[in-house]
Design an enzyme around this catalytic site. Structure first.
Site, short mmCIF file in Angstrom:
data_model
loop_
_atom_site.label_atom_id
_atom_site.label_comp_id
_atom_site.label_asym_id
_atom_site.label_seq_id
_atom_site.Cartn_x
_atom_site.Cartn_y
_atom_site.Cartn_z
N TYR A 1 26.20 62.01 51.96
CA TYR A 1 25.82 60.79 52.69
C TYR A 1 26.88 60.41 53.72
O TYR A 1 28.07 60.40 53.43
CB TYR A 1 25.69 59.62 51.71
CG TYR A 1 24.48 59.68 50.81
CD1 TYR A 1 23.19 59.64 51.34
CD2 TYR A 1 24.63 59.75 49.44
CE1 TYR A 1 22.08 59.68 50.50
CE2 TYR A 1 23.53 59.79 48.59
CZ TYR A 1 22.26 59.75 49.13
OH TYR A 1 21.17 59.79 48.30
N ASP B 1 24.28 60.65 41.18
CA ASP B 1 24.25 61.60 40.07
C ASP B 1 25.10 62.85 40.30
O ASP B 1 25.14 63.73 39.44
CB ASP B 1 22.81 62.04 39.82
CG ASP B 1 21.88 60.86 39.73
OD1 ASP B 1 22.11 60.01 38.85
OD2 ASP B 1 20.95 60.77 40.56
#
Ligand SMILES: *Cc1c(COP(=O)(O)O)cnc(C)c1O
Length: 389
Positions: free
Chosen positions: A272, A321
């Site tokens: 990200y 995660d």
């Protein structure tokens, strides 16, 4: 359960906690009681398992933060004394009495409520009175102008029907900090605490059976503060400077596994936001360990995790995660290889410093999705996954 184990798991070394208990016990001597702080699921280590161990080792008291935490221990076979340090709604008083759980009394309003509730149900609530000597959190304020009023309130609580004031305690704010200013602050807190006790005892002829104040910092550094009982948490789990100095061992090792390996060319943005861009051909390992497992996202791009070929740098933002590490010059680290997040090789103290926090926050953050595997005498004795099936 088995299938989840090779994803990410926390190994809890009960032998390390037993070792730490024995070293601390040796240090405080046999006349001083030992209270093990097991609040917040024993700082993420599992309060039932840690409490059972402490009970078997002969510890004297446990402390938790709430009635729920205390009842969980009672329901799971813990019979030793348990003190609730934090807030308990008065409706819970009958259950505390039924389960023989000790409650902290933190101010006049609580003393009144608990006394009335105990009388109503016809029992006696065992209490420890909390004195605020400078932590500025819970407890009867007793410094300077508040001394007279504080002592009066505590004296009252000692003689109230329905309450049995077994103990009195205070909490240090800077016992783990170095330097003259911090030392003087702790000294002042301790001096005030003992003065309050003496004044109350003289005034009402009540003798407190258990006077306690020494947390980790004071247990390690200030033997003169032990009084009747010490109250360490972090030290028992083997983290921090004082644990190192005393030769204590870290109880938790958090491990994960390389799930996937990718090779990227130069100028590839990872994760990200593309906060890390490869400079050259780069071999990246994806780990099934993210912020939902307890990894602080603020550590993105900042720390290393430990592979069998040594530390591997975290690359890009930590996801919910997953996270990514660079393994370019680590050819033997393959899919399925173990990676230590923190533990014996990758010190949690360094990781905490890197995150601008304290080791407490990192072990408490390990989420219920991470199975705990308990080791005793070098063998797995229990596996626990805190999810409902
Ligand atoms: C958490 C807590 C402790 C234990 O603190 P450590 O720094 O882990 O030793 C002791 N006393 C009280 C009142 C606490 O809340």
């Amino acid at each position: 359960m088995e299938s989840t184990l090779r994803r990410t798991w926390a190994e809890i070394n009960l032998d390390a906690i037993a070792h730490n208990y024995k070293v601390i016990r040796q240090k405080i001597g046999s006349d001083v009681k030992f209270l093990g702080v097991v609040k917040a699921d024993a700082y993420g280590h599992g309060s039932i398992q840690v409490s059972k161990l402490l009970q078997n080792l002969g510890a004297n008291y446990l402390a938790v933060s709430s009635a729920d935490e205390a009842l969980e221990l009672r329901v799971n076979g813990i019979t030793m004394p348990i003190l609730i340090l934090g807030y308990t709604p008065k409706e819970q008083v009958p259950r505390l009495i039924e389960y023989d759980i000790t409650q902290a009394i933190t101010c006049k309003a609580k003393a009144d409520e608990y006394s009335a509730e105990a009388l109503r149900c016809g029992g006696t609530l065992k209490v420890h009175i909390k004195v605020d000597t400078g932590m500025s959190r819970l407890g009867y304020l007793c410094d300077n102008d508040d001394f007279e009023n504080g002592v009066k309130g505590i004296a009252e609580a000692c003689t109230m029907p329905g309450l049995n004031a077994e103990g009195i305690f205070t909490h240090f704010a800077v016992a783990d900090e170095f330097g003259e200013k911090a030392d003087n602050y702790t000294k002042h807190q301790f001096e005030l605490f003992t003065r309050v006790i003496k004044t109350v005892e003289d005034r009402v002829g009540h003798k407190f059976k258990i006077r306690h104040c020494a947390n980790t910092g004071a247990t390690a550094r200030f033997p003169e503060t032990y009084l009747d009982m010490v109250r360490p948490g972090l030290l028992l789990y083997g983290y921090g400077t004082f644990a190192k100095e005393l030769g204590l061992r870290p109880a938790m090792t958090l491990k994960t596994t390389v799930s996937t390996i990718k090779i990227y060319p130069a100028n590839t943005a990872i994760s990200y936001g593309g906060t890390y861009v490869t400079e050259d051909t780069t071999r990246i390992g994806v780990l099934p360990y993210g912020y939902a497992d307890g990894f602080l996202r603020s550590l993105s791009n900042k720390c290393s995790l430990y592979t069998k070929e040594g530390p591997a740098k975290l690359r890009g933002k930590i996801c919910m995660d997953m996270c990514m590490i660079e393994m370019t010059n680590m050819p033997t680290v393959d899919v399925g290889s173990e990676v230590e997040i923190f533990g014996e090789k990758n010190s949690i103290d360094d990781l905490a410093e890197c995150a601008g926090t304290i080791p407490y926050e990192l072990t408490c953050a390990v989420s219920k999705r991470v199975p705990r595997v308990y080791y005793q005498n070098g063998e797995v004795v229990e596996k626990e996954l805190m999810l409902r099936f």
